[in-house]
Write an enzyme that holds these catalytic residues in place. Structure first.
Site, PDB file in Angstrom:
ATOM      1  N   TYR A  14     -55.330 -25.061 -56.037  1.00  0.00           N
ATOM      2  CA  TYR A  14     -55.082 -23.949 -55.238  1.00  0.00           C
ATOM      3  C   TYR A  14     -53.412 -24.019 -54.758  1.00  0.00           C
ATOM      4  CZ  TYR A  14     -59.938 -22.877 -55.917  1.00  0.00           C
ATOM      5  OH  TYR A  14     -61.044 -22.280 -56.183  1.00  0.00           O
ATOM      6  N   HIS A  19     -52.790 -16.695 -52.967  1.00  0.00           N
ATOM      7  CA  HIS A  19     -53.681 -16.626 -52.054  1.00  0.00           C
ATOM      8  C   HIS A  19     -53.580 -17.876 -50.982  1.00  0.00           C
ATOM      9  CE1 HIS A  19     -57.060 -14.049 -51.017  1.00  0.00           C
ATOM     10  NE2 HIS A  19     -57.929 -14.766 -51.435  1.00  0.00           N
ATOM     11  N   PHE A  62     -62.757 -22.227 -47.403  1.00  0.00           N
ATOM     12  CA  PHE A  62     -62.295 -21.420 -48.468  1.00  0.00           C
ATOM     13  C   PHE A  62     -62.092 -20.053 -47.722  1.00  0.00           C
ATOM     14  CE2 PHE A  62     -64.223 -24.921 -51.055  1.00  0.00           C
ATOM     15  CZ  PHE A  62     -63.282 -24.855 -52.153  1.00  0.00           C
ATOM     16  N   ASN A  64     -63.145 -16.821 -48.140  1.00  0.00           N
ATOM     17  CA  ASN A  64     -63.936 -15.852 -47.745  1.00  0.00           C
ATOM     18  C   ASN A  64     -64.693 -16.307 -46.357  1.00  0.00           C
ATOM     19  OD1 ASN A  64     -62.886 -14.420 -49.738  1.00  0.00           O
ATOM     20  ND2 ASN A  64     -64.892 -14.547 -50.867  1.00  0.00           N
ATOM     21  N   ASP A  89     -51.666 -13.926 -46.939  1.00  0.00           N
ATOM     22  CA  ASP A  89     -51.013 -13.295 -48.169  1.00  0.00           C
ATOM     23  C   ASP A  89     -51.712 -11.892 -48.061  1.00  0.00           C
ATOM     24  OD1 ASP A  89     -53.499 -12.868 -50.576  1.00  0.00           O
ATOM     25  OD2 ASP A  89     -53.895 -14.332 -49.012  1.00  0.00           O
ATOM     26  N   ASN A 110     -59.923 -10.935 -47.568  1.00  0.00           N
ATOM     27  CA  ASN A 110     -60.942 -11.276 -47.350  1.00  0.00           C
ATOM     28  C   ASN A 110     -61.130 -12.354 -46.217  1.00  0.00           C
ATOM     29  OD1 ASN A 110     -62.881  -9.717 -48.789  1.00  0.00           O
ATOM     30  ND2 ASN A 110     -62.350 -11.036 -50.714  1.00  0.00           N
TER      31      ASN A 110
END
Length: 184
Positions: A14, A19, A62, A64, A89, A110
């Site tokens: 990532y 994100h 993560f 969420n 972001d 989220n």
């Protein structure tokens, strides 16, 4: 004491994705010569910014579930919501735009949504524009993709403003910081 949280997803796959703009932003404040410490579902580092003691955090839950890590850190360090600053972001902003708010909604992000679910919406946040999802792209695939070559320097220029932005926030307050950096 302040808690500055950069939102993103853990893992090398990532790195440099849309994100992970929050991780990239918080790393601009970190001391590159020091290791990050694993605690309370986050990687943390204590630094001084503009004379203020700051805990930098990159949640490892993560995106969420970011609120779990933020709430755990706030509880452990007894941080009030007004002493929390979150970097994230924003796919609704053009690449390179910055939007600073003292509180408000999650705007579809989220990680912010989960933080609001855990601690409420009365905390400052800085959103970094990563560009709108292109037609025919799935939004999840877009936010987890790397910046295209034409967008990368624009994003990097915005992120390079993080140290000055935070110093402005600490020295002159939210209003001056918004005036100076919103929309830039």
């Amino acid at each position: 004491m302040y808690l500055i949280v950069g939102l993103g997803n853990p893992g090398t796959q990532y790195l440099n994705t849309h994100h992970n703009a929050g991780f990239t932003a918080v790393e601009k404040l970190a001391d590159a010569s020091r290791e990050w410490k694993s605690e309370h579902k986050s990687l943390t580092q204590k630094v001084l910014v503009a004379g203020e003691e700051v805990i930098l955090a990159k949640p490892q839950t993560f995106m969420n579930l970011s609120g779990e890590a933020v709430q755990a850190l706030m509880t452990w360090y007894k941080i009030k919501p007004e002493n929390l600053l979150v970097f994230s972001d924003d796919v609704n902003l053009d690449v390179g735009r910055i939007r600073i708010r003292s509180n408000g909604s999650h705007g579809g992000q989220n990680g912010l949504r989960n933080i609001i679910e855990h601690i409420g919406d009365r905390f400052p946040r800085v959103r970094f524009g990563v560009g709108k999802c292109p037609p025919k792209w799935d939004l999840a695939n877009w936010v987890l993709s790397k910046f295209p070559p034409e967008d990368k320097p624009i994003f990097e220029e915005a992120i390079s403003k993080v140290p000055a932005l935070v110093e402005c926030y600490f020295r002159f307050g939210m209003g001056k910081c918004m005036e100076r950096y919103n929309g830039k």
